[in-house]
Design an enzyme around this catalytic site. Structure first.
Site, PDB file in Angstrom:
ATOM      1  CD  GLU A   1      -1.761   2.352   1.572  1.00  0.00           C
ATOM      2  OE1 GLU A   1      -1.232   3.143   0.750  1.00  0.00           O
ATOM      3  OE2 GLU A   1      -2.008   2.658   2.739  1.00  0.00           O
TER       4      GLU A   1
ATOM      5  CB  CYS B   1      -2.522   6.456   2.682  1.00  0.00           C
ATOM      6  SG  CYS B   1      -3.743   5.478   3.570  1.00  0.00           S
TER       7      CYS B   1
END
Length: 634
Positions: free
Chosen positions: A341, A375
């Site tokens: 990720e 994020c």
């Protein structure tokens, strides 16, 4: 819940019936030519049975009603978590660097809002040998942990959840002290998400991981087929600093519920808080009689993370694309599977028919939550030209009103930048490049010099940004609202897809068909209509991106099963009915062997009845030729 409700209704009905016997008897006598007498004894018996049923239902669902009444998990709070804590030593702003200049084997721990030294001041850098020893002890512990039931693993998670709910304030204050986030940011990002993940796992984890039956074709109709999800062993995770509690617990929940051990490489920027958070998990394990070695952590820099990769059975990395590539290169040597990720450049497309007030509020939260260090934060606001000026005017007033400061000293909107002055300098450069290229800076853009002791960057509003500017293409990870004008829906989609990232995104339009059509054209791993980031609160959904935002997923069924090796298992459907090798296919194979298999294929897969019947005749002919007689070879 249904049984409990029905029990309550039945019991209430029985009580009412018992109290109204005479009323019922008299009513029946007046309305009909018949005389009816309900024996009190019968009613009492029925009422008693229903009451027993209610008591039994309450007993069965007692945990739902009154809670599990588990023993309390107790830990001493770090003194630094107190709001009135006064540090004994402070690092000057120019000296607030993580790596100890006097000893490279140590990591310095300090409060980014003040430079106040945390704990004993340092954490050790784990060597390769330290990492290997940690993973080895986790393997020993996992050999016993894998034997536990889902119910027992759930009890550990319930202990952890009880502690979280009862100590929300402490957990958030620890995160605030170590990373500079506000209490509200911590409550949203650290506590709420973790409790939801535990709740989803307890409710759905066993069904997701129990053996799953699969269908069989006509060729194998005599067989059963299943997929078993077997724990991989020791999982590894290299996690970032922006949400130190949830980033740790999110990995812990899935790993231990699926029967694995876990070794975490925590960020060098959140070593201090990670010690406390790990103790919560290990204490819960001890209270249930399990080894604390099931979950462990290591601290260090890149070399420590690199040593962890080949030692574990699967690794999750959350970080930047550049470091993600290094992780893949290292993992390739041992073919260690990885989940990556790697951040995002998430955008919100705001159409002219949106709920304007909702969008303004969400844009503020989506941009400035955790001081922009998310994020899935809204890094680009792509606004339809018809409402562009109105939107800029609305957010300009709100951004200008944001307050900032040390979050444990006062209630503020924005806290500090965890990674310090160097990170602020990087963002300042991106902002200035955009201004030089024609963007307008309406607020912020610089370090907050009114707070000289800590690492604070002013909440920033940058408008008239275009897609070719660096700030529109690269992840900012800071308190910067970037506003881009879109002429129409096609232009908005082109703007969003112009970056190499592809984590998440949002579309705002009260025409849901329009919003859905736009959303389906975005190259992202996640997408929300008329909302932001809510997909992560739906823990049934997988989390992850495409392009340089990474691959594979954590969270949801996919993430939980990703902690396991899926193993295909077949067996005989009926005892005594087993697969036998037909004579034409037994060794030595004769000339009829190919004809037999060809006929079999035509019988099962031929196009139409004629072709399939032809296959049957071919099978019969091949079988009639029999098995060749073996000859002795000289």
């Amino acid at each position: 819940f249904f049984s409990f409700t029905m029990g309550v209704v039945a019991a209430v009905g029985a009580v009412v019936n018992a109290l109204c016997i005479d009323v019922v008897n008299n009513a029946v006598a007046k309305l009909t030519p018949f005389s009816l007498s309900i024996p009190a004894l019968t009613t009492d018996v029925v009422g008693t049975l229903l009451l027993i049923g209610l008591i039994y239902t309450i007993f069965v669902y007692r945990e739902l009603i009154i809670g599990g009444r588990r023993p309390a998990l107790e830990l001493d709070a770090p003194p630094e978590a107190a709001c009135d804590w006064v540090p004994k030593k402070k690092l000057a702003p120019h000296d607030q660097k993580i790596q100890d200049p006097a000893d490279p084997t140590l990591i310095r721990m300090f409060d980014p809002t003040s430079g106040g030294v945390l704990g004993n001041g340092t954490a050790k850098v784990f060597t390769d040998a330290d990492v290997q020893a940690t993973v080895a002890s986790a393997r020993v512990a996992q050999a016993e942990w894998v034997k536990t039931s889902f119910a027992e693993r759930g009890e550990v998670l319930k202990l952890i959840n009880d502690y979280i709910v009862c100590n929300q304030d402490l957990i958030c204050r620890v995160a605030s002290r170590d990373t500079g986030k506000t209490m509200v940011d911590g409550s949203f990002g650290e506590v709420l998400t973790t409790c939801e993940k535990i709740t989803w796992t307890l409710a759905n984890g066993e069904n997701a991981l129990k053996p799953e039956s699969r269908g069989v074709g006509m060729l194998t109709i005599h067989k059963t087929a299943q997929v078993e999800y077997q724990p991989m062993g020791v999982l590894g995770a290299i996690i970032p600093w922006n949400y130190p509690f949830h980033n740790m617990l999110g990995q812990v929940i899935s790993a231990i519920y699926s029967g694995n051990a876990l070794v975490l490489k925590v960020s060098e920027h959140s070593c201090w808080s990670s010690v406390f958070y790990l103790e919560i998990v290990q204490t819960a394990l001890r209270m249930r009689g399990h080894s604390p070695d099931i979950v462990q952590s290591v601290t260090g820099y890149g070399a420590t993370g690199a040593a962890l990769i080949p030692a574990v059975d699967k690794l999750t990395f959350i970080g930047s694309p550049g470091v993600g590539k290094l992780v893949m290169r290292t993992a390739a040597d041992t073919l260690t599977p990885v989940v990556l990720e790697l951040g995002g450049k998430d955008a919100a497309i705001v159409c002219d028919d949106c709920d304007f007030d909702q969008v303004v509020d969400i844009a503020m939260r989506g941009t400035f939550q955790n001081c922009g260090q998310n994020c899935i934060g809204l890094e680009r606001l792509v606004i339809h030209s018809k409402i562009y000026d109105r939107f800029v005017q609305a957010v300009a007033a709100k951004v200008a009103a944001l307050s900032q400061g040390p979050p444990l000293s006062a209630t503020v909107d924005c806290g500090a930048m965890t990674m310090g002055a160097a990170e602020i300098g990087r963002i300042e450069k991106l902002v200035q490049q955009a201004v030089d290229s024609g963007a307008r800076l309406l607020a912020g853009g610089k370090r907050n010099d009114t707070l000289p002791e800590g690492s604070f960057m002013r909440p920033t509003l940058l408008v008239d940004v275009t897609r070719n500017m660096d700030i529109a293409r690269n992840e900012v990870f800071g308190p910067v609202m970037t506003v881009i004008r879109a002429e129409d829906d096609d232009d908005a989609v082109a703007i969003v897809n112009s970056t190499p990232y592809g984590l998440g995104g949002s579309v705002f339009s009260l025409d849901y068909d329009r919003a859905g059509a736009i959303g389906r054209r975005l190259r992202t791993g996640m997408m929300n209509l008329n909302d932001f980031g809510v997909n992560y609160l739906c823990q049934s959904l997988p989390f992850g991106g495409v392009n340089i935002s990474g691959f594979d997923r954590f969270a949801g069924i996919e993430g939980l099963r990703g902690c396991c090796n899926p193993r295909a298992v077949t067996s005989d459907k009926v005892t005594g009915v087993r697969t036998a090798i037909p004579p034409p296919l037994q060794y030595p194979v004769g000339e009829s062997g190919f004809q037999f298999v060809s006929g079999l294929i035509s019988m099962f897969y031929g196009d139409g009845l004629v072709a399939r019947v032809g296959g049957i005749f071919s099978l019969i002919a091949a079988s009639a030729k029999g098995k060749p007689v073996p000859t002795k070879q000289d």
